[in-house]
Design a protein around this motif. Sequence first.
Motif, PDB file in Angstrom:
ATOM      1  N   GLN A 122      -6.261  -2.646   6.285  1.00 53.73           N
ATOM      2  CA  GLN A 122      -5.789  -2.067   5.292  1.00 53.73           C
ATOM      3  C   GLN A 122      -3.709  -1.535   6.435  1.00 53.73           C
ATOM      4  N   LEU A 123      -4.275  -0.050   7.432  1.00 56.01           N
ATOM      5  CA  LEU A 123      -3.819   0.569   8.258  1.00 56.01           C
ATOM      6  C   LEU A 123      -2.596  -0.582   8.272  1.00 56.01           C
ATOM      7  N   GLN A 124      -3.516  -1.662   9.291  1.00 53.26           N
ATOM      8  CA  GLN A 124      -2.086  -2.511  10.110  1.00 53.26           C
ATOM      9  C   GLN A 124      -1.451  -3.102   9.102  1.00 53.26           C
ATOM     10  N   THR A 125      -2.210  -3.688   8.179  1.00 54.68           N
ATOM     11  CA  THR A 125      -0.922  -3.829   7.305  1.00 54.68           C
ATOM     12  C   THR A 125       0.565  -3.327   6.457  1.00 54.68           C
ATOM     13  N   LEU A 126      -0.010  -2.021   6.514  1.00 52.27           N
ATOM     14  CA  LEU A 126       0.970  -1.127   5.794  1.00 52.27           C
ATOM     15  C   LEU A 126       2.368  -0.715   7.503  1.00 52.27           C
ATOM     16  N   HIS A 127       1.480  -0.656   8.467  1.00 52.63           N
ATOM     17  CA  HIS A 127       2.832  -0.749   9.564  1.00 52.63           C
ATOM     18  C   HIS A 127       3.012  -1.946   9.522  1.00 52.63           C
ATOM     19  N   SER A 128       2.963  -3.281   9.925  1.00 51.16           N
ATOM     20  CA  SER A 128       3.175  -4.765  10.178  1.00 51.16           C
ATOM     21  C   SER A 128       4.949  -3.980   9.216  1.00 51.16           C
ATOM     22  N   GLN A 129       4.288  -3.701   7.241  1.00 51.87           N
ATOM     23  CA  GLN A 129       5.406  -3.928   6.671  1.00 51.87           C
ATOM     24  C   GLN A 129       5.992  -2.802   6.461  1.00 51.87           C
TER      25      GLN A 129
ATOM     26  N   VAL B 283       1.375  -3.513  -6.250  1.00 51.91           N
ATOM     27  CA  VAL B 283       0.832  -4.731  -6.653  1.00 51.91           C
ATOM     28  C   VAL B 283      -0.291  -5.093  -6.172  1.00 51.91           C
ATOM     29  N   GLY B 284      -0.051  -4.859  -4.730  1.00 48.49           N
ATOM     30  CA  GLY B 284      -1.403  -4.989  -3.999  1.00 48.49           C
ATOM     31  C   GLY B 284      -2.578  -4.016  -4.671  1.00 48.49           C
ATOM     32  N   SER B 285      -2.142  -3.034  -5.276  1.00 47.80           N
ATOM     33  CA  SER B 285      -3.489  -1.607  -5.969  1.00 47.80           C
ATOM     34  C   SER B 285      -3.783  -2.004  -7.258  1.00 47.80           C
ATOM     35  N   THR B 286      -3.324  -2.540  -7.916  1.00 47.71           N
ATOM     36  CA  THR B 286      -3.917  -3.358  -9.161  1.00 47.71           C
ATOM     37  C   THR B 286      -4.558  -4.176  -9.280  1.00 47.71           C
TER      38      THR B 286
ATOM     39  N   THR C  67       8.923  -0.343  -0.629  1.00 46.81           N
ATOM     40  CA  THR C  67       7.978   0.053   0.808  1.00 46.81           C
ATOM     41  C   THR C  67       6.880   0.097  -1.041  1.00 46.81           C
ATOM     42  N   THR C  68       7.294   1.059  -1.527  1.00 42.51           N
ATOM     43  CA  THR C  68       6.189   1.183  -2.620  1.00 42.51           C
ATOM     44  C   THR C  68       5.242  -0.223  -3.555  1.00 42.51           C
ATOM     45  N   LEU C  69       7.020  -0.330  -3.454  1.00 41.73           N
ATOM     46  CA  LEU C  69       6.144  -2.189  -4.920  1.00 41.73           C
ATOM     47  C   LEU C  69       4.873  -3.055  -3.597  1.00 41.73           C
TER      48      LEU C  69
ATOM     49  N   GLY D 269       6.200   1.047  -9.922  1.00 38.32           N
ATOM     50  CA  GLY D 269       6.994   1.521  -8.773  1.00 38.32           C
ATOM     51  C   GLY D 269       8.309   1.578  -8.894  1.00 38.32           C
ATOM     52  N   VAL D 270       8.557   0.565  -9.209  1.00 38.97           N
ATOM     53  CA  VAL D 270      10.319   0.445  -8.936  1.00 38.97           C
ATOM     54  C   VAL D 270      11.389   1.418  -9.957  1.00 38.97           C
ATOM     55  N   ARG D 271      12.145   1.786  -8.812  1.00 40.87           N
ATOM     56  CA  ARG D 271      12.999   2.922  -9.632  1.00 40.87           C
ATOM     57  C   ARG D 271      14.145   2.491  -9.206  1.00 40.87           C
ATOM     58  N   SER D 272      15.529   3.070  -9.912  1.00 43.70           N
ATOM     59  CA  SER D 272      16.755   2.926  -9.821  1.00 43.70           C
ATOM     60  C   SER D 272      16.507   3.751  -8.424  1.00 43.70           C
ATOM     61  N   THR D 273      17.983   2.999  -7.608  1.00 44.21           N
ATOM     62  CA  THR D 273      18.645   3.896  -6.458  1.00 44.21           C
ATOM     63  C   THR D 273      19.592   4.883  -6.621  1.00 44.21           C
ATOM     64  N   GLY D 274      19.909   4.018  -7.921  1.00 42.99           N
ATOM     65  CA  GLY D 274      21.327   5.343  -8.278  1.00 42.99           C
ATOM     66  C   GLY D 274      22.391   5.266  -7.216  1.00 42.99           C
TER      67      GLY D 274
END
Length: 482
Positions: free
Chosen positions: A342-349, A377-380, A369-371, A432-437
Amino acid sequence: MSADDQAFLDVLSSVPNDIRRYSNDVADYVDKHIEKAAGVLREALSSAQWIPESARPSPPPAPKPLLKSTMMPGTSMYMQVHSWVMRHKIWTTVIVFAVGGVTYHIIKRNRKHKKRRARRAGNGARLEVVVVAGSPSEPLTRSISLDLERRGFIVYVVCNTIEEEMQVQNESRSDIRPLMINIVDPSSAHASIDRFLIHLQTPHAAFQGARPHHLALRSLIIIPSLTYPSSPIATLSPSTLSDLLNTRLLNPILTIQTFLPLLTTPAASHSHSTPAKPSVLLLTPSIIPSLSPAFHSTESTIISGLTSFARVLSAELSPLDIPVTHLQLGNFDLSSFTPKNQLQTLHSQRAETLQWPEGARQAYGRNFTTLTSGRGVGSTFGRGSSLRELNDAVFDSMTSNKSGIVRVGQGARIYGFVGGWVPRGLVGWMMGVRSTGSMRTSGAGIVRSEEGSSRSISPGSSGLSDSEYIDLHGYSKSEDDS
């Protein structure tokens, strides 16, 4: 006292009881007739027109029907049950749910312990052949191939390169064999299919001196790749899109098209131990296509195309009695085949995000990054269902001889319901998608200054300052305040 005197005294002692019983009978008889006469008189007075309405008595209530007196002999039990159900609705609901739950549990347990084995010849030789069209390096391809081989099938894995053929041979299973077919070259592919058909129609002997038997194609299983890149549409290059469409969408369609002559031609029409017409199974992921979240355009587009293709294929092969089953997969535990870091996947993203243009990174970086991290999605999905559930579903689909859609795996049904009925804005917010303003950009665009005037920014300009921004709604802050 003599016996006659005793008998006379007994008669005298019973006289009061007889008088009381007779008087009660007479009173009941008189009351019955008086009540009947009163009812007739009350009914007559209630319908009399010469009596004022205020003084007119109300009509007597209608007598309640007696169930026991009106029940037929043949329907007495049914009427009793119906009467009990109408009087005890809550208990009836509880009993129905309890019986339904027990029945579902028993059926599920029997299906779990169902004997799933391939047909064999009298001498124990294998008769049924399954063709698996999927990359040998994919976890699902390996899992399904090994499971079908253990159940008694001869498994042929479609290979396009020498490297894939070596991967199949490295499994060290005599009944898991490579099938070299060049899907890109139509003439070479048809020649390979003809040789494979001749191999099926040739008599085989399990050992020297055994009675020859013929092989029969049982099923064609299409397993496209289940891994897709996550990226905003703005950052997808044409070469990446072309490669994904060719390998994930066009390749399965060409594979099925190449095998269609073999599917419609019985390999051993004189063999009565196996069905002449095989089945077609298409396995695709379902969670991402059901939700269609941001940054997953390639997977949603390709799976939607394969879903439509499966429907058309089912409609064309249905008159030929060839079932087409579309297995929509949820989340499965693939740790035994591909342990993840999981750590390697997060760093590659994060490294991929840094390679985007400045404008795309500012517009999509935070939501991407949030999604794709722990809140997305992966956390659900959770750990996932066991691969045994998938293998059982594949075998049942092969032997059911029915076309349709089968959802299997954790989240396949619930996310299909969420994607179909829950508002898309709520789904994105839960991920976790939020408006960027207000966005800042260094690319080309129109920038509105504080005075409300607009100026053009060319691609080669230095960009915007900290106090300048592009208003997505097309008006400046001063206009909004006014």
